[in-house]
Design a protein around this motif. Sequence first.
Motif, PDB file in Angstrom:
ATOM      1  N   GLU A 193    -122.740  29.909 -33.815  1.00 35.76           N
ATOM      2  CA  GLU A 193    -121.869  28.811 -33.403  1.00 35.76           C
ATOM      3  C   GLU A 193    -122.512  27.602 -34.400  1.00 35.76           C
ATOM      4  OE1 GLU A 193    -122.542  28.579 -29.336  1.00 35.76           O
ATOM      5  OE2 GLU A 193    -120.969  30.213 -28.866  1.00 35.76           O
ATOM      6  N   ARG A 194    -123.761  27.525 -34.362  1.00 35.78           N
ATOM      7  CA  ARG A 194    -124.186  26.233 -35.025  1.00 35.78           C
ATOM      8  C   ARG A 194    -123.930  26.270 -36.483  1.00 35.78           C
ATOM      9  NH1 ARG A 194    -127.541  23.221 -32.319  1.00 35.78           N
ATOM     10  NH2 ARG A 194    -128.741  22.441 -34.031  1.00 35.78           N
ATOM     11  N   VAL A 195    -124.108  27.529 -37.218  1.00 33.90           N
ATOM     12  CA  VAL A 195    -123.809  27.643 -38.525  1.00 33.90           C
ATOM     13  C   VAL A 195    -122.340  27.747 -38.797  1.00 33.90           C
ATOM     14  CG1 VAL A 195    -123.670  29.341 -40.492  1.00 33.90           C
ATOM     15  CG2 VAL A 195    -125.924  29.148 -38.956  1.00 33.90           C
ATOM     16  N   GLY A 196    -121.499  27.875 -38.096  1.00 34.75           N
ATOM     17  CA  GLY A 196    -120.034  27.887 -38.099  1.00 34.75           C
ATOM     18  C   GLY A 196    -119.742  26.401 -38.251  1.00 34.75           C
ATOM     19  N   GLN A 197    -120.218  25.637 -37.072  1.00 34.42           N
ATOM     20  CA  GLN A 197    -120.031  24.394 -37.009  1.00 34.42           C
ATOM     21  C   GLN A 197    -120.399  23.600 -38.196  1.00 34.42           C
ATOM     22  OE1 GLN A 197    -117.905  22.492 -34.547  1.00 34.42           O
ATOM     23  NE2 GLN A 197    -118.275  20.836 -35.774  1.00 34.42           N
ATOM     24  N   VAL A 224    -113.665  34.794 -49.826  1.00 31.64           N
ATOM     25  CA  VAL A 224    -113.871  35.143 -48.537  1.00 31.64           C
ATOM     26  C   VAL A 224    -112.348  35.041 -47.966  1.00 31.64           C
ATOM     27  CG1 VAL A 224    -114.569  34.589 -46.182  1.00 31.64           C
ATOM     28  CG2 VAL A 224    -116.253  34.407 -48.323  1.00 31.64           C
ATOM     29  N   SER A 225    -111.709  35.933 -47.159  1.00 34.65           N
ATOM     30  CA  SER A 225    -110.613  35.866 -46.410  1.00 34.65           C
ATOM     31  C   SER A 225    -110.420  34.405 -45.656  1.00 34.65           C
ATOM     32  CB  SER A 225    -110.063  36.868 -45.810  1.00 34.65           C
ATOM     33  OG  SER A 225    -110.840  37.028 -44.423  1.00 34.65           O
ATOM     34  N   ARG A 226    -109.418  33.752 -45.578  1.00 34.09           N
ATOM     35  CA  ARG A 226    -109.201  32.633 -44.701  1.00 34.09           C
ATOM     36  C   ARG A 226    -109.557  32.802 -43.265  1.00 34.09           C
ATOM     37  NH1 ARG A 226    -106.247  30.789 -41.469  1.00 34.09           N
ATOM     38  NH2 ARG A 226    -105.466  28.612 -40.973  1.00 34.09           N
ATOM     39  N   SER A 227    -108.830  34.041 -42.573  1.00 34.71           N
ATOM     40  CA  SER A 227    -109.095  34.283 -41.455  1.00 34.71           C
ATOM     41  C   SER A 227    -110.421  34.521 -40.986  1.00 34.71           C
ATOM     42  CB  SER A 227    -108.238  35.555 -40.801  1.00 34.71           C
ATOM     43  OG  SER A 227    -108.456  36.599 -41.780  1.00 34.71           O
ATOM     44  N   HIS A 228    -111.339  35.161 -41.933  1.00 33.49           N
ATOM     45  CA  HIS A 228    -112.627  35.525 -41.553  1.00 33.49           C
ATOM     46  C   HIS A 228    -113.385  34.149 -41.647  1.00 33.49           C
ATOM     47  CE1 HIS A 228    -116.250  37.997 -41.512  1.00 33.49           C
ATOM     48  NE2 HIS A 228    -116.754  37.410 -42.647  1.00 33.49           N
ATOM     49  N   LEU A 229    -113.238  33.584 -42.660  1.00 27.91           N
ATOM     50  CA  LEU A 229    -114.097  32.078 -42.671  1.00 27.91           C
ATOM     51  C   LEU A 229    -113.532  31.389 -41.262  1.00 27.91           C
ATOM     52  CD1 LEU A 229    -115.811  30.250 -44.092  1.00 27.91           C
ATOM     53  CD2 LEU A 229    -114.040  29.459 -45.399  1.00 27.91           C
ATOM     54  N   SER A 230    -112.325  31.275 -41.010  1.00 25.66           N
ATOM     55  CA  SER A 230    -111.964  30.537 -39.912  1.00 25.66           C
ATOM     56  C   SER A 230    -112.770  30.947 -38.574  1.00 25.66           C
ATOM     57  CB  SER A 230    -110.562  30.586 -39.634  1.00 25.66           C
ATOM     58  OG  SER A 230    -110.217  30.139 -38.430  1.00 25.66           O
ATOM     59  N   ASP A 231    -112.970  32.520 -38.558  1.00 23.27           N
ATOM     60  CA  ASP A 231    -113.693  33.063 -37.388  1.00 23.27           C
ATOM     61  C   ASP A 231    -115.116  32.544 -37.361  1.00 23.27           C
ATOM     62  OD1 ASP A 231    -111.441  34.407 -36.025  1.00 23.27           O
ATOM     63  OD2 ASP A 231    -111.831  36.137 -37.042  1.00 23.27           O
ATOM     64  N   GLY A 254    -117.387  30.041 -34.581  1.00 22.25           N
ATOM     65  CA  GLY A 254    -118.282  30.891 -34.083  1.00 22.25           C
ATOM     66  C   GLY A 254    -118.001  32.281 -33.421  1.00 22.25           C
ATOM     67  N   ASN A 255    -117.103  32.988 -33.674  1.00 17.12           N
ATOM     68  CA  ASN A 255    -116.436  34.054 -33.128  1.00 17.12           C
ATOM     69  C   ASN A 255    -117.011  35.309 -33.913  1.00 17.12           C
ATOM     70  OD1 ASN A 255    -114.914  32.619 -31.442  1.00 17.12           O
ATOM     71  ND2 ASN A 255    -112.955  32.634 -32.600  1.00 17.12           N
ATOM     72  N   LYS A 256    -117.372  35.225 -35.416  1.00 15.74           N
ATOM     73  CA  LYS A 256    -117.975  36.088 -35.981  1.00 15.74           C
ATOM     74  C   LYS A 256    -119.279  35.585 -36.633  1.00 15.74           C
ATOM     75  CE  LYS A 256    -114.036  38.889 -36.988  1.00 15.74           C
ATOM     76  NZ  LYS A 256    -113.273  39.462 -38.034  1.00 15.74           N
TER      77      LYS A 256
END
Length: 102
Positions: A23-27, A49-56, A60-62
Amino acid sequence: MGELRHLGVRGRETWIVDDLLRERVGQTLRELRRERGLTLEQLARNAGVSRSHLSDIERGNKEASSEVIRSVHQTLGLTIDQLLDRARQPGTGATKLCALAA
């Protein structure tokens, strides 16, 4: 928000964080992307990277693989140390890293 987690002991301080590393890295990635004026689509395309993967990842979902983190931080013009140092800064995202006296 994640649970309280023990991150280890440094000197006389015990560090804990109340959210997950992903979550911290994603934010942090989201903040850096926006600071550079990039859309999610632009960063994803430039990093391969795919847009959806980067969004996840940003949400912090992935968990980001080391390869994805390397590609994204290089695209953003940062070293891995700079990215992780920023993610560890107090106040990054919605939660804070706390130091408690041991």
